[in-house]
Design a protein around this motif. Structure first.
Motif, mmCIF file in Angstrom:
data_model
loop_
_atom_site.group_PDB
_atom_site.id
_atom_site.type_symbol
_atom_site.label_atom_id
_atom_site.label_comp_id
_atom_site.label_asym_id
_atom_site.label_seq_id
_atom_site.Cartn_x
_atom_site.Cartn_y
_atom_site.Cartn_z
ATOM 1 N N SER A 129 0.836 -1.202 0.000
ATOM 2 C CA SER A 129 0.000 0.000 0.000
ATOM 3 C C SER A 129 0.865 1.244 0.000
ATOM 4 C CB SER A 129 -0.926 0.020 1.221
ATOM 5 O OG SER A 129 -0.200 0.334 2.395
ATOM 6 N N SER A 130 0.326 2.292 -0.589
ATOM 7 C CA SER A 130 1.047 3.564 -0.605
ATOM 8 C C SER A 130 1.142 4.153 0.794
ATOM 9 C CB SER A 130 0.353 4.545 -1.549
ATOM 10 O OG SER A 130 -1.002 4.725 -1.184
ATOM 11 N N GLY A 155 2.135 -0.471 -9.195
ATOM 12 C CA GLY A 155 0.868 0.247 -9.169
ATOM 13 C C GLY A 155 0.917 1.649 -8.615
ATOM 14 N N PHE A 156 1.927 1.948 -7.802
ATOM 15 C CA PHE A 156 1.962 3.269 -7.174
ATOM 16 C C PHE A 156 3.394 3.702 -6.896
ATOM 17 C CE2 PHE A 156 1.799 0.287 -3.608
ATOM 18 C CZ PHE A 156 2.815 0.751 -2.790
ATOM 19 N N THR A 158 -0.840 6.938 -8.081
ATOM 20 C CA THR A 158 -0.735 5.830 -9.016
ATOM 21 C C THR A 158 0.097 6.279 -10.217
ATOM 22 O OG1 THR A 158 -2.793 6.483 -10.121
ATOM 23 C CG2 THR A 158 -2.953 4.870 -8.334
ATOM 24 N N TRP A 159 0.687 5.311 -10.878
ATOM 25 C CA TRP A 159 1.338 5.612 -12.147
ATOM 26 C C TRP A 159 1.174 4.431 -13.072
ATOM 27 C CZ3 TRP A 159 7.374 5.628 -12.535
ATOM 28 C CH2 TRP A 159 7.896 4.479 -11.950
ATOM 29 N N GLU A 160 1.400 4.672 -14.354
ATOM 30 C CA GLU A 160 1.077 3.692 -15.374
ATOM 31 C C GLU A 160 2.275 3.429 -16.270
ATOM 32 O OE1 GLU A 160 -2.226 5.459 -17.385
ATOM 33 O OE2 GLU A 160 -3.621 5.113 -15.724
ATOM 34 N N THR A 218 3.661 11.962 -17.180
ATOM 35 C CA THR A 218 2.519 11.096 -17.454
ATOM 36 C C THR A 218 1.936 11.485 -18.810
ATOM 37 O OG1 THR A 218 0.819 12.531 -16.487
ATOM 38 C CG2 THR A 218 2.021 11.070 -14.977
ATOM 39 N N HIS A 244 8.712 3.476 -15.897
ATOM 40 C CA HIS A 244 7.763 2.382 -15.659
ATOM 41 C C HIS A 244 7.601 1.611 -16.966
ATOM 42 C CE1 HIS A 244 4.527 -0.045 -14.387
ATOM 43 N NE2 HIS A 244 3.928 0.794 -13.549
ATOM 44 N N SER A 291 1.728 10.175 -2.300
ATOM 45 C CA SER A 291 1.732 8.991 -3.143
ATOM 46 C C SER A 291 0.698 9.147 -4.244
ATOM 47 C CB SER A 291 1.458 7.729 -2.321
ATOM 48 O OG SER A 291 0.251 7.850 -1.605
#
Length: 251
Positions: A67-68, A111-112, A182-184, A127, A242, A180
């Motif tokens: 978890s973040s 995921g984060f 999310t990133w992709e 992003t 990423h 924190s």
């Protein structure tokens, strides 16, 4: 996920007071970190080295974070512990009295990301929506900008531009700012010391970070430009990409 750290002494300073790196915990999660030390008689490089070594050693002994929130808590606590270690070292070594360091660190999972910072070393994020700084400098000029007393343009040439309001190792009670998000896939992070951002504009950083070159080449190009413009300070950066396709073994 790809990551690359690079540091350069610059063209004026007699030694490098920056430190940093890319490190992995027991489950392979990535921590990127940059520190910019300060203090006379080489105390700055001692401060940054102690901070980086402390965080690295603790990180490499940790298991994965799911978890973040847990990641942010770990970053806050570990930087508080590093602060205590720096203060103790300075207390036991008179030559290092008054030393300190900035720090910016990012835990990067699929995921984060969780980011923590103290001082004016920065984290930027790229992003699909664009490129921008996601940390707020703990500096006098940034507070003057935030309060509307000076413009961002004035801040670039302010005589007290290098005055920090917070630094690791300079006071007993100090807390990192954390966040924190999310990133992709294909997003990127840039962590860097002010030796880069004082010489290269955000627009130029954005242009560099979007290049399709390998991370080492992009890092070299950014550092070369900072040096070409004077290189009065040490220059350090980490780029994290990423890139899950590569992580899965694809070319």
């Amino acid at each position: 996920m790809k990551a690359y750290f690079q540091t350069d002494q610059g063209r004026v300073r007699p030694h490098n007071e920056d430190d940093g790196g890319v490190f992995y915990n027991r489950t392979g999660q990535l921590l990127a970190i940059v520190a910019d030390g300060m203090g006379g008689h080489q105390a700055g490089d001692v401060a940054s080295q102690i901070a980086i070594s402390f965080v690295r050693d603790k990180w490499e002994q940790t298991d994965g974070f799911n978890s973040s929130a847990a990641s942010e808590t770990w970053l806050k606590e570990i930087l508080e512990e590093a602060n205590t270690a720096l203060l103790a070292h300075a207390q036991n070594n008179e030559a290092y009295a008054g030393m300190g360091t900035t720090v910016v660190a990012a835990i990067c999972t699929d995921g984060f990301i969780a980011v923590a910072h103290i001082g004016d070393s920065r984290c930027y994020m790229l992003t699909d929506e664009g490129f921008g700084q996601i940390t707020e400098d703990h500096s006098l000029v940034n507070e003057l900008v935030r309060s509307g007393q000076i413009s961002k343009e004035d801040a670039e040439h302010h005589p007290r531009k290098n005055v920090l309001l917070k630094a690791l190792g300079t006071e007993k009670d100090i807390a990192a700012d954390t966040q924190s998000m999310t990133w992709e896939w294909d997003n990127k992070l840039l962590l860097c010391s002010d030796g880069l951002t004082n010489k290269v504009t955000d627009e130029e950083l954005s242009s560099f970070i979007q290049k399709e070159q390998d991370l080492e080449s992009v890092s070299n190009d950014m550092i070369e430009l900072a040096n070409d413009r004077g290189g009065e300070d040490n220059i350090s950066l980490v780029i994290v990409h990423h890139d899950t396709a590569t992580e899965e073994g694809e070319a």
